[in-house]
Design an enzyme around this catalytic site. Structure first.
Site, PDB file in Angstrom:
ATOM      1  N   TYR A 210       0.851  -1.191   0.000  1.00  8.12           N
ATOM      2  CA  TYR A 210       0.000   0.000   0.000  1.00  8.12           C
ATOM      3  C   TYR A 210       0.885   1.238   0.000  1.00  8.12           C
ATOM      4  O   TYR A 210       1.842   1.320   0.763  1.00  8.12           O
ATOM      5  CB  TYR A 210      -0.893   0.010   1.244  1.00  8.12           C
ATOM      6  CG  TYR A 210      -1.786   1.223   1.356  1.00  8.12           C
ATOM      7  CD1 TYR A 210      -2.795   1.460   0.425  1.00  8.12           C
ATOM      8  CD2 TYR A 210      -1.616   2.142   2.391  1.00  8.12           C
ATOM      9  CE1 TYR A 210      -3.624   2.565   0.528  1.00  8.12           C
ATOM     10  CE2 TYR A 210      -2.443   3.257   2.506  1.00  8.12           C
ATOM     11  CZ  TYR A 210      -3.445   3.467   1.578  1.00  8.12           C
ATOM     12  OH  TYR A 210      -4.258   4.573   1.692  1.00  8.12           O
TER      13      TYR A 210
ATOM     14  N   ASP B 247       9.267   2.940  -0.055  1.00  7.02           N
ATOM     15  CA  ASP B 247       8.206   3.632   0.667  1.00  7.02           C
ATOM     16  C   ASP B 247       8.324   3.238   2.137  1.00  7.02           C
ATOM     17  O   ASP B 247       7.910   2.157   2.545  1.00  7.02           O
ATOM     18  CB  ASP B 247       6.837   3.256   0.096  1.00  7.02           C
ATOM     19  CG  ASP B 247       5.700   3.949   0.841  1.00  7.02           C
ATOM     20  OD1 ASP B 247       5.982   4.694   1.809  1.00  7.02           O
ATOM     21  OD2 ASP B 247       4.531   3.744   0.464  1.00  7.02           O
TER      22      ASP B 247
ATOM     23  N   LYS C  68       3.865   9.100   8.841  1.00  4.37           N
ATOM     24  CA  LYS C  68       3.590   8.538  10.170  1.00  4.37           C
ATOM     25  C   LYS C  68       4.512   9.081  11.277  1.00  4.37           C
ATOM     26  O   LYS C  68       4.299  10.194  11.744  1.00  4.37           O
ATOM     27  CB  LYS C  68       3.564   7.011  10.096  1.00  4.37           C
ATOM     28  CG  LYS C  68       2.454   6.546   9.127  1.00  4.37           C
ATOM     29  CD  LYS C  68       2.053   5.115   9.204  1.00  4.37           C
ATOM     30  CE  LYS C  68       0.770   4.881   8.407  1.00  4.37           C
ATOM     31  NZ  LYS C  68       0.921   4.234   7.130  1.00  4.37           N
TER      32      LYS C  68
HETATM   33  C1  LIG Z   1       0.267   4.806   5.738  1.00  2.60           C
HETATM   34  C2  LIG Z   1       1.026   4.589   4.488  1.00  2.60           C
HETATM   35  C3  LIG Z   1       0.899   5.436   3.367  1.00  2.60           C
HETATM   36  C4  LIG Z   1      -0.117   6.541   3.314  1.00  2.60           C
HETATM   37  O1  LIG Z   1       0.125   7.522   4.252  1.00  2.60           O
HETATM   38  P1  LIG Z   1      -1.074   8.537   4.645  1.00  2.60           P
HETATM   39  O2  LIG Z   1      -0.439   9.461   5.628  1.00  2.60           O
HETATM   40  O3  LIG Z   1      -2.148   7.673   5.227  1.00  2.60           O
HETATM   41  O4  LIG Z   1      -1.492   9.213   3.410  1.00  2.60           O
HETATM   42  C5  LIG Z   1       1.730   5.222   2.291  1.00  2.60           C
HETATM   43  N1  LIG Z   1       2.637   4.233   2.286  1.00  2.60           N
HETATM   44  C6  LIG Z   1       2.786   3.398   3.340  1.00  2.60           C
HETATM   45  C7  LIG Z   1       3.825   2.335   3.285  1.00  2.60           C
HETATM   46  C8  LIG Z   1       1.973   3.540   4.463  1.00  2.60           C
HETATM   47  O5  LIG Z   1       2.108   2.690   5.479  1.00  2.60           O
END
Ligand SMILES: *Cc1c(COP(=O)(O)O)cnc(C)c1O
Length: 430
Positions: free
Chosen positions: A145, A240, A268
């Site tokens: 994701y 990511d 985060k």
């Molecule tokens: C949470 C997450 C996102 C999205 O971040 P948001 O702040 O919710 O937009 C993207 N990539 C990874 C790996 C994530 O865990």
């Protein structure tokens, strides 16, 4: 059984206001049933809901709260900053401070740009990769994701899997056609994609610690393979690290595996509980970004002083010697305690650092999305419900991971181990 009447009433009202009663889908408890718990306050490792139930929290706002809730240092610094105003749309020295804190302790990036969410960080990183390479296709992995940007909602993580969609309505085919999706841990599939789309792939994007669709740990060998195939094809490798960054160590997965990606995205933890994301790379790549270069990317609240302050206060504490070691020791203590009492053989716990995932499977390794049996989620549903009744709060989906924070005490962990023992006994009756 815990009282949930106040949460139920609030949820009824919320459904009149918001689609599904929530402002982000997984919060809705759809995959575990029942009503979402409305939270009133948090302190350290504990949260309290609107019915005054108290829980030991392993969701941690889905990862950001590595110090736990309402950390006093973070709060007092934020309070101090706010007295001088909350946003200017002009540079402040706090942006320099957070950037310096990160860059001087992370050799994997040399320049950074702050944005306001993980989604935004990834969306921008992909635009940079496309601008830098002058190519349009991107390669991602099933079960990773990367936020909800159009071209990335293709075979993404839990929110989507939980609801049984492999993609989202409203994403044009022409966008999806630019996204190549392959299985994790599958070199042949990656090789095939590079063969088929020679000189067309701008970037490979991966969660180096895939943690949004279970915890699908990849071997270092696979990540090294991606590094090499990207280098030889002049394709950029994007890690990511929105979850793994500052979580499995200050330098995240890049540091853990000692692999140099071309671009890294963060979110985060970086914002100390406030909306912050970031992307970083070497100077050559970052200088493509506007106003230095021709890749446009902007934000009214980017580098917001209050959020920067929270990030500085949180990351400063993460830099204390042994911070990550203590976090991992606690996580091991918890997992060993749960497994020692485990009388339900299908329950497995996968972990890395302070991230853990509860799986119900015969398999000893689960490293791609196809290895997860959707039917096993019924067990998680029971476990989740029983844990709530025993004072333990987990994110409401069996595809989601849990997080241990620095605020969790040994007493918390012992209580949690006991709660699991009780919950697992109920599992066996079902
Ligand atoms: C949470 C997450 C996102 C999205 O971040 P948001 O702040 O919710 O937009 C993207 N990539 C990874 C790996 C994530 O865990």
């Amino acid at each position: 059984m815990i009282q949930t009447s106040n949460s139920e009433k609030l949820f009824q009202k919320a459904k009149e206001f918001f689609p599904g009663g929530v402002n982000s889908p997984v919060r809705a408890f759809k995959s575990v049933g029942g009503t979402p718990i409305f939270i009133k306050k948090g302190s350290g490792s504990h949260i309290w809901d609107e019915d005054n139930n108290e829980f030991i929290d392993y969701c941690g706002s889905w990862g950001p709260l590595i110090l736990g809730h309402a950390n006093q240092t973070v709060l007092s610094k934020v309070n101090e900053t706010m007295q001088n105003g909350t946003s200017f749309g002009a540079p402040t020295k706090l942006e320099n401070e957070l950037a310096n804190l990160i860059l001087s302790n992370n050799p994997y990036i040399n320049k950074i740009r702050f944005v306001s969410s993980g989604t935004e960080a990834v969306m921008s990183a992909i635009r940079v990769a496309r601008g830098f390479t002058n190519r349009s296709k991107i390669l991602k992995f099933e079960g990773c994701y990367h936020g909800h940007a159009d071209s990335l909602l293709v075979k993404a993580g839990s929110g989507l899997v939980t609801f049984g969609n492999s993609s989202s309505a409203g994403v044009p085919d022409s966008f999806v056609n630019e996204t190549i999706t392959v299985q994790l841990n599958n070199k042949e599939a990656v090789l095939k994609a590079f063969e088929t789309y020679k000189n067309e792939i701008a970037c490979v994007i991966i969660e180096p610690v895939p943690a949004n669709n279970g915890l699908l740990l990849q071997g270092k060998e696979f990540l090294t393979f991606l590094r090499d195939i990207c280098t030889s094809n002049k394709t950029l490798l994007i890690f990511d690290e929105v979850i793994s960054g500052f979580r499995i160590g200050f330098t995240g997965a890049a540091g853990f595996y000692n692999i140099q990606p071309d671009i890294i995205t963060y979110g985060k933890i970086i914002g100390g509980g406030f909306p912050v994301g970031a992307y970083g790379a070497n100077v050559e790549i970052m200088n493509c970004v506007s106003p230095e270069g021709n890749v446009y990317q902007a934000g009214t609240l980017s580098g917001n002083p209050v959020a920067m302050t929270a990030g500085i206060a949180q990351l400063t504490q993460c830099l204390h010697p042994n911070f990550y070691k203590e976090l991992e020791d606690k996580t091991n203590y918890l997992i060993e305690g749960i497994l020692k009492n485990n009388s339900f053989p299908l329950l497995k716990i996968f972990k890395l650092g302070s991230i853990f995932w509860l799986a119900f499977s015969n398999k000893d390794k689960i490293n791609n999305a196809d290895d997860i049996d959707a039917n096993s989620m019924q067990y998680f549903k029971t476990l989740h419900y029983e844990l709530l009744n025993n004072g333990v709060y987990l994110g409401p989906s069996g595809y989601e991971v849990g997080f241990v924070s620095a605020a969790h005490t040994i007493q918390d962990l012992d209580k949690t181990i006991l709660a699991f023992k009780n919950a697992i006994n109920k599992l066996k009756l079902n």
